[in-house]
Design an enzyme around this catalytic site. Structure first.
Site, short mmCIF file in Angstrom:
data_model
loop_
_atom_site.label_atom_id
_atom_site.label_comp_id
_atom_site.label_asym_id
_atom_site.label_seq_id
_atom_site.Cartn_x
_atom_site.Cartn_y
_atom_site.Cartn_z
N VAL A 105 -25.62 -29.45 -14.09
CA VAL A 105 -26.07 -28.17 -14.64
C VAL A 105 -27.57 -28.38 -14.82
O VAL A 105 -28.00 -29.02 -15.77
CB VAL A 105 -25.35 -27.83 -15.97
N PRO A 106 -28.38 -27.90 -13.88
CA PRO A 106 -29.75 -28.38 -13.69
C PRO A 106 -30.81 -27.88 -14.69
O PRO A 106 -31.74 -27.17 -14.32
CB PRO A 106 -30.06 -27.93 -12.27
N CYS A 107 -30.70 -28.33 -15.92
CA CYS A 107 -31.71 -27.96 -16.92
C CYS A 107 -33.08 -28.54 -16.59
O CYS A 107 -34.10 -28.00 -17.03
CB CYS A 107 -31.25 -28.38 -18.31
N HIS A 108 -33.12 -29.60 -15.80
CA HIS A 108 -34.40 -30.21 -15.42
C HIS A 108 -35.23 -29.28 -14.53
O HIS A 108 -36.42 -29.47 -14.38
CB HIS A 108 -34.17 -31.55 -14.71
N ARG A 109 -34.61 -28.24 -13.97
CA ARG A 109 -35.32 -27.29 -13.10
C ARG A 109 -36.00 -26.17 -13.88
O ARG A 109 -36.61 -25.29 -13.28
CB ARG A 109 -34.34 -26.69 -12.09
#
Length: 164
Positions: free
Chosen positions: A132-136
């Site tokens: 779940v790409p919170c780093h994006r």
């Protein structure tokens, strides 16, 4: 955050440090770097490296770090947070690999345009890092702001995805 009493865990060694992954019967509920902010106490969950969801998650994350995977196909359970947090986390799933999105855009997407700070707080508590790409998610001006796993890891993840 609330987790099923049937939650089990395993460890995963990555180029960015050790991670702990956790799942219940049918879905992944946690994936985070050891020691990251807002992590649950995983020590009371039994270890189960043979759990099918954990095996699948480990395999796909290893492929990701080898730069061979851009999408994940793992059953996820994002029900551990509030309704607001869940909406923010689900919105993250729409950010394609190799791209970034602002906190303000996520706020707009979930219908809470004035809740940018609250969205940032929710994203900081994302229970399933990378997948779940919170780093994006970046600041409106493109600044690389907060990441529960550390800004150095955020930069490294974006480089893996060739977003930087």
């Amino acid at each position: 955050m609330k987790y099923s009493p049937k939650t089990v865990r395993c460890g995963l060694t990555t180029p960015l440090g050790p991670m702990t992954l956790a799942a219940h019967d049918t879905a992944l509920v946690w994936a985070g770097f050891d020691g990251q902010k807002h992590a649950p106490d995983t020590n009371h969950w039994p270890t189960s490296a043979g759990h099918p969801v954990l095996r699948l998650a480990c395999e796909q994350l290893q492929q990701y770090f080898a730069s061979g995977r851009t999408e994940f196909d793992i059953p996820l359970d994002l029900d551990s947070g509030t309704v607001f947090q869940q909406s923010a986390w689900r919105s993250l799933l729409g950010i394609a690999s190799g791209t970034t999105c602002s906190y303000a855009a996520i706020s707009q997407h979930i219908g809470k345009p004035k809740a940018v700070r609250a969205v940032g707080g929710a994203i900081g508590r994302n229970p399933i890092s990378i997948i779940v790409p919170c780093h994006r998610v970046v600041g409106s001006n493109g600044a690389l702001t907060g990441y529960a796993g550390g800004i150095d890891r955020k930069i490294a993840l974006l480089r893996i995805e060739r977003s930087l």
